[in-house]
Design a protein around this motif. Structure first.
Motif, PDB file in Angstrom:
ATOM      1  N   THR A  89       0.848  -1.185   0.000  1.00  0.00           N
ATOM      2  CA  THR A  89       0.000   0.000   0.000  1.00  0.00           C
ATOM      3  C   THR A  89       0.887   1.239   0.000  1.00  0.00           C
ATOM      4  N   VAL A  90       0.384   2.326  -0.537  1.00  0.00           N
ATOM      5  CA  VAL A  90       1.178   3.537  -0.694  1.00  0.00           C
ATOM      6  C   VAL A  90       0.465   4.692  -0.016  1.00  0.00           C
ATOM      7  N   SER A  91       1.137   5.307   0.912  1.00  0.00           N
ATOM      8  CA  SER A  91       0.462   6.354   1.687  1.00  0.00           C
ATOM      9  C   SER A  91       0.543   7.718   1.014  1.00  0.00           C
ATOM     10  N   GLN A  92       1.399   7.865   0.034  1.00  0.00           N
ATOM     11  CA  GLN A  92       1.575   9.162  -0.637  1.00  0.00           C
ATOM     12  C   GLN A  92       1.858  10.272   0.370  1.00  0.00           C
ATOM     13  N   GLU A  93       2.652   9.963   1.361  1.00  0.00           N
ATOM     14  CA  GLU A  93       3.033  10.954   2.385  1.00  0.00           C
ATOM     15  C   GLU A  93       1.834  11.527   3.133  1.00  0.00           C
ATOM     16  N   ASP A  94       0.757  10.808   3.153  1.00  0.00           N
ATOM     17  CA  ASP A  94      -0.447  11.283   3.819  1.00  0.00           C
ATOM     18  C   ASP A  94      -0.734  10.368   5.016  1.00  0.00           C
ATOM     19  N   SER A  95      -0.658  10.927   6.210  1.00  0.00           N
ATOM     20  CA  SER A  95      -0.721  10.065   7.389  1.00  0.00           C
ATOM     21  C   SER A  95      -2.124   9.492   7.616  1.00  0.00           C
ATOM     22  N   ILE A 147       2.000   2.552 -11.613  1.00  0.00           N
ATOM     23  CA  ILE A 147       1.510   1.878 -10.416  1.00  0.00           C
ATOM     24  C   ILE A 147       1.001   2.883  -9.391  1.00  0.00           C
ATOM     25  N   GLU A 148       1.732   3.957  -9.247  1.00  0.00           N
ATOM     26  CA  GLU A 148       1.291   4.971  -8.298  1.00  0.00           C
ATOM     27  C   GLU A 148      -0.094   5.495  -8.690  1.00  0.00           C
ATOM     28  N   HIS A 149      -0.301   5.697  -9.953  1.00  0.00           N
ATOM     29  CA  HIS A 149      -1.610   6.167 -10.403  1.00  0.00           C
ATOM     30  C   HIS A 149      -2.688   5.103 -10.210  1.00  0.00           C
ATOM     31  N   ILE A 150      -2.314   3.870 -10.404  1.00  0.00           N
ATOM     32  CA  ILE A 150      -3.279   2.793 -10.184  1.00  0.00           C
ATOM     33  C   ILE A 150      -3.702   2.760  -8.709  1.00  0.00           C
ATOM     34  N   TYR A 151      -2.728   2.910  -7.835  1.00  0.00           N
ATOM     35  CA  TYR A 151      -3.041   2.921  -6.412  1.00  0.00           C
ATOM     36  C   TYR A 151      -3.975   4.072  -6.058  1.00  0.00           C
ATOM     37  N   ASP A 152      -3.686   5.225  -6.624  1.00  0.00           N
ATOM     38  CA  ASP A 152      -4.538   6.377  -6.357  1.00  0.00           C
ATOM     39  C   ASP A 152      -5.971   6.095  -6.781  1.00  0.00           C
ATOM     40  N   TYR A 153      -6.089   5.606  -7.971  1.00  0.00           N
ATOM     41  CA  TYR A 153      -7.421   5.336  -8.513  1.00  0.00           C
ATOM     42  C   TYR A 153      -8.150   4.310  -7.644  1.00  0.00           C
ATOM     43  N   ALA A 154      -7.456   3.277  -7.286  1.00  0.00           N
ATOM     44  CA  ALA A 154      -8.061   2.223  -6.470  1.00  0.00           C
ATOM     45  C   ALA A 154      -8.484   2.768  -5.113  1.00  0.00           C
ATOM     46  N   PHE A 155      -7.629   3.548  -4.550  1.00  0.00           N
ATOM     47  CA  PHE A 155      -7.913   4.096  -3.228  1.00  0.00           C
ATOM     48  C   PHE A 155      -9.193   4.916  -3.250  1.00  0.00           C
ATOM     49  N   GLU A 156      -9.305   5.752  -4.257  1.00  0.00           N
ATOM     50  CA  GLU A 156     -10.495   6.590  -4.378  1.00  0.00           C
ATOM     51  C   GLU A 156     -11.769   5.776  -4.544  1.00  0.00           C
ATOM     52  N   ASN A 157     -11.627   4.604  -5.133  1.00  0.00           N
ATOM     53  CA  ASN A 157     -12.795   3.776  -5.377  1.00  0.00           C
ATOM     54  C   ASN A 157     -12.942   2.647  -4.371  1.00  0.00           C
TER      55      ASN A 157
END
Lengths: 342, 342
Positions: free
Chosen positions: A99-105, B82-92
């Motif tokens: 999982t990637v936190s993107q520097e967001d706690s 991958i970072e963009h995929i994680y972002d998208y997944a997280f939002e959904n």
DNA sequence: TTGAAAGCGCTAACAG
DNA sequence: CTGTTAGCGCTTTCAA
């Protein structure tokens, strides 16, 4: 046309045996005769059976999965570590949930909750720049989930950590520079709320002091770990007409920012100003001039973290938290290899 | 001291209600009164309840998880996607299970099996350089698991793909070079077994032909996508005393290899030989000279892949596979911006 | 060597 | 609004 998933039962019926037999056979349990085992496997294959991970783990109360939380991924340091973690996990038949936190706690916290929900067997975590609330870590650990903090660690007693000797590494490169003849050395420091920022700044100061060089507070420029920060720190000193002879950047991106800024104002590296940084990457040797740095052993960070985590998982009852500190080495290229002043 | 995991039942008993009530309350089901819901949530919180993902998904027959398979991760192109995929997944509210094949098709196959075992709702896949056996993809798709192939795709009819217009991008940069005045243009081509290698080589040739320039077969040097390959291709032509005026490298690492080789033999870029490549990265602007390239929209690759996958997941019954091709653009920096010959 | 029974923790369907 | 019943697919006893 949703094709029904094949289950143990489907195989069992085909063979007129019980699902238990199939379950055992598939896992090579010695209970079952060679013959049935062979038969079962054949049918499973034919039907394209794929064991249901959820059911298996729910029943076995073990996930064979470890969770990883990192602040970023599009960054050589982390992507390199992650690749090693995947390798290690693969060899040991473990799955990784990254999982990637993107520097967001906040996001970090959510991720940890998710990982706990998934009942991962353990977690490797590198915290964000501004993780202040450590409650979630504590409760998770209290609940018996092994944790290993890697590289970026919280201020928490009595937990597993695998870090790089940031202080020592910084000390090493500064001492090297001093031996070359440098005295006017600035540090473009990262965020001081986090261990790596603090430790590197500390090593820098210590090296100066130990070598009888006065620490000029204007020359420790606080910022964060990004390119922008390096650019701005440089410009700040430039505007003050207060540039040193050498800059020690807290990370590789910060150094890139310095390249940019220096180019912009027409100061050449390394003659006009010299530069060095903490952290290696694939491309530093292609910079012009090639950038010298303190190298962090990313493979060791991954391997030691995994080893420590597995150690903890296997010996949950009487496990004593360990703190592992990994050594750094200098990689000298085109910068900081000779004294360029005067 | 393994602390027992809290279950719905634990909460139910505390409150003298049934576990079903708790289950519903926790999920905010309208069945349950505001009051009980509040109570339940309070107790859940107090007890540190964490829903069991496996049990939940086993029961619900849905994992809310999507699987990703990529060949590498410590590479800007992939880590960015991958970072963009994680972002998208997280939002959904989806989880990602990321696996890395390390360019090993056996490993790739195993990963897919694992993902199927995990009953992921869908898979995004970028195949390895030498994936030849597509059976596993077919069987998985037949089993009703939505697939999206991204960037590196197999030769398979009728499946979802999201790719970059490799041919068009290559064509574009070569035409740009020709307009500048270049005629002697070589291509350090990647592996021709995979679409991206083939398409880029094709675009290169087409652009030459369309502009009335003869295609010199010696100037298409086959290799792979790595730095070493770029180095060796250069050296090969150098030894043959057959260097062109401009090299079009199939990837950014290949271009790095060229920088290295050129430096080694004392040929300067861009005056001695000019260079350009397919693919952008964070550091090309720091190279000397800054490297021009064909830029791939990594964010779009991620987003479109996810959208397509979700689309397929939501409309399983009557879904028509789609092929999405994304446009490229040129980023012109210090190379290939003027004709340097003669 | 095999299988019947029970349960992992949760949710969906249906009653009350 | 709440609870009962039944199962998701698998594994772990324990008996045959």
């Amino acid at each position: 046309m949703k094709t029904k998933q094949i289950t143990l039962n489907d195989i069992a019926q085909r063979l007129n045996v019980s699902s238990v037999t199939v379950s055992k056979a598939l896992r090579g349990h010695p209970d079952i005769s060679k013959e049935t085992t062979k038969l079962v496997k054949a049918v499973a294959n034919e039907l394209g059976y794929s064991p249901n991970f959820m059911a298996r783990n729910l029943s076995a109360r073990k996930s064979n999965t470890i969770g990883v939380v990192v602040p970023k991924i599009a960054h050589h340091f982390f992507s390199s570590i992650i690749e090693h973690i995947y390798d290690y996990a693969f060899e040991n038949n473990y799955e990784i949930i990254l999982t990637v936190s993107q520097e967001d706690s906040e996001r970090e916290k959510k991720h940890i909750q998710t990982l706990l929900s998934m009942r991962v067997d353990g977690i490797i975590l590198s915290i964000t720049q501004d993780t202040k609330d450590f409650e979630i870590f504590k409760t998770a650990m209290n609940r018996g989930v092994p944790f290993v903090f890697m590289d970026r660690i919280p201020e928490l007693r009595n937990c597993n950590t695998v870090t790089v000797d940031d202080k020592g590494g910084a000390y090493k490169i500064i001492e090297h520079a001093i031996n070359l003849g440098y005295k006017k050395i600035a540090h473009f420091a990262g965020n001081q709320k986090i261990n790596i920022g603090r430790e590197r700044a500390l090593g820098y100061k210590l090296a100066l002091i130990d070598n009888g060089i006065e620490v000029n507070p204007d020359w420790t420029v606080e910022g964060d770990f990004g390119e922008r920060s390096g650019y701005e720190s440089f410009m700040k000193l430039y505007r003050q007409n207060n540039l040193p002879d050498l800059i020690f950047a807290v990370t590789y991106p910060v150094a890139l920012g310095v390249y940019n800024a220096a180019r912009e104002v027409g100061i050449r590296i390394p003659d006009g100003i010299d530069l060095v940084c903490f952290g290696n990457s694939q491309v530093q040797s292609f910079l012009s001039p090639p950038l010298s740095c303190v190298n962090q052993p990313t493979d060791q960070l991954a391997v030691k973290s995994m080893e420590l985590l597995f150690d903890n998982i296997d010996n949950k009852e009487e496990f004593e938290p360990k703190q592992i500190i990994l050594d750094t080495n200098l990689i000298l290229r085109g910068t900081c290899i000779k004294y360029n002043r005067m």
